[in-house]
Design an enzyme around this catalytic site. Sequence first.
Site, PDB file in Angstrom:
ATOM      1  N   LYS A  10     -28.519 -23.501  22.290  1.00 43.18           N
ATOM      2  CA  LYS A  10     -27.578 -23.088  21.242  1.00 43.18           C
ATOM      3  C   LYS A  10     -26.502 -24.158  20.981  1.00 43.18           C
ATOM      4  O   LYS A  10     -26.324 -25.085  21.781  1.00 43.18           O
ATOM      5  CB  LYS A  10     -26.926 -21.762  21.659  1.00 43.18           C
ATOM      6  N   TYR A  50     -31.641 -13.354  13.436  1.00 34.94           N
ATOM      7  CA  TYR A  50     -31.030 -12.286  14.237  1.00 34.94           C
ATOM      8  C   TYR A  50     -30.987 -10.950  13.485  1.00 34.94           C
ATOM      9  O   TYR A  50     -30.123 -10.123  13.760  1.00 34.94           O
ATOM     10  CB  TYR A  50     -29.619 -12.700  14.675  1.00 34.94           C
ATOM     11  N   ASN A 113     -23.396 -18.589  24.771  1.00 37.12           N
ATOM     12  CA  ASN A 113     -24.043 -18.508  26.092  1.00 37.12           C
ATOM     13  C   ASN A 113     -25.244 -19.456  26.255  1.00 37.12           C
ATOM     14  O   ASN A 113     -26.196 -19.162  26.953  1.00 37.12           O
ATOM     15  CB  ASN A 113     -24.422 -17.058  26.411  1.00 37.12           C
ATOM     16  N   HIS A 116     -31.038 -19.028  24.105  1.00 34.87           N
ATOM     17  CA  HIS A 116     -31.665 -17.787  23.655  1.00 34.87           C
ATOM     18  C   HIS A 116     -33.000 -17.623  24.360  1.00 34.87           C
ATOM     19  O   HIS A 116     -33.664 -18.618  24.669  1.00 34.87           O
ATOM     20  CB  HIS A 116     -31.920 -17.852  22.140  1.00 34.87           C
ATOM     21  N   GLU A 127     -40.574 -14.897  16.613  1.00 38.67           N
ATOM     22  CA  GLU A 127     -39.554 -15.952  16.674  1.00 38.67           C
ATOM     23  C   GLU A 127     -40.184 -17.348  16.649  1.00 38.67           C
ATOM     24  O   GLU A 127     -39.658 -18.261  16.014  1.00 38.67           O
ATOM     25  CB  GLU A 127     -38.675 -15.740  17.915  1.00 38.67           C
TER      26      GLU A 127
HETATM   27  N1  UDP Z   1     -23.679 -11.383  21.719  1.00 33.29           N
HETATM   28  C1  UDP Z   1     -22.311 -11.329  21.516  1.00 33.29           C
HETATM   29  N2  UDP Z   1     -21.622 -10.200  21.913  1.00 33.29           N
HETATM   30  C2  UDP Z   1     -22.237  -9.132  22.463  1.00 33.29           C
HETATM   31  C3  UDP Z   1     -23.642  -9.183  22.661  1.00 33.29           C
HETATM   32  C4  UDP Z   1     -24.320 -10.327  22.281  1.00 33.29           C
HETATM   33  O1  UDP Z   1     -21.721 -12.271  21.006  1.00 33.29           O
HETATM   34  O2  UDP Z   1     -21.574  -8.127  22.796  1.00 33.29           O
HETATM   35  C5  UDP Z   1     -24.422 -12.587  21.293  1.00 33.29           C
HETATM   36  C6  UDP Z   1     -24.862 -13.476  22.448  1.00 33.29           C
HETATM   37  O3  UDP Z   1     -24.836 -14.830  21.978  1.00 33.29           O
HETATM   38  C7  UDP Z   1     -26.278 -13.022  22.691  1.00 33.29           C
HETATM   39  C8  UDP Z   1     -26.761 -12.729  21.263  1.00 33.29           C
HETATM   40  O4  UDP Z   1     -25.620 -12.171  20.631  1.00 33.29           O
HETATM   41  O5  UDP Z   1     -27.051 -14.024  23.331  1.00 33.29           O
HETATM   42  C9  UDP Z   1     -27.907 -11.770  21.155  1.00 33.29           C
HETATM   43  O6  UDP Z   1     -27.605 -10.595  21.894  1.00 33.29           O
HETATM   44  P1  UDP Z   1     -28.673  -9.919  22.860  1.00 33.29           P
HETATM   45  O7  UDP Z   1     -28.135  -8.600  23.283  1.00 33.29           O
HETATM   46  O8  UDP Z   1     -30.015  -9.951  22.204  1.00 33.29           O
HETATM   47  O9  UDP Z   1     -28.655 -10.882  24.143  1.00 33.29           O
HETATM   48  P2  UDP Z   1     -29.743 -11.942  24.663  1.00 33.29           P
HETATM   49  O10 UDP Z   1     -31.095 -11.395  24.331  1.00 33.29           O
HETATM   50  O11 UDP Z   1     -29.463 -13.246  23.959  1.00 33.29           O
HETATM   51  O12 UDP Z   1     -29.504 -12.035  26.155  1.00 33.29           O
HETATM   52 MG    MG Z   2     -31.892 -10.666  22.615  1.00 34.78          MG
END
Ligand code: UDP
Ligand code: MG
Length: 141
Positions: A10, A50, A113, A116, A127
């Site tokens: 990212k 997304y 974070n 992905h 994806e």
């Molecule tokens: N994210 C965020 N706040 C939240 C949850 C998610 O900013 O409360 C962001 C974070 O970058 C995350 C992405 O949205 O990686 C997608 O969320 P998901 O729950 O799918 O997490 P992931 O699959 O990436 O672990």
């Molecule tokens: Mg996710």
Amino acid sequence: MTNRTFAIIKPDATRNANTGLIYDRILKANFKILAAKLVKMSKKQAEGFYDIHRGKPFFKELTDFMSSDICMVLALEKDNAVSEWRKTIGATNPADAEAGTIRKDFATSLGENAVHGSDSDENAQKEIAFFFTESELIANL
Ligand code: UDP
Ligand code: MG
């Protein structure tokens, strides 16, 4: 298709010059890289990618962030790729991520974070197809 997953390095990670270190983690964790490229997503592209999170409170922040700078997108292959990659990256919130995971070592916050990872075989397939044609994947050469 159970042996493929999709990853993104990212914008926070590319900005912090962690692209190479994370690419190295991918290789050291024995994923085969089927395809990789640098992209700068438009806001619309990030919203499309997304789509599953549309309507959630973090959607605007997430899509602003993901379209803010360069990402590296990758198609990865390994047995049980989806779960293996999720294990390698760690919990969404780096505060909850286990020692040695990519998010523990490179993420700066819940939103920014570092990486992905797909959450299911079905989404991995979608994806990968969002960014790559089948003929771009090394396995098909
Ligand atoms: N994210 C965020 N706040 C939240 C949850 C998610 O900013 O409360 C962001 C974070 O970058 C995350 C992405 O949205 O990686 C997608 O969320 P998901 O729950 O799918 O997490 P992931 O699959 O990436 O672990
Ligand atoms: Mg996710």
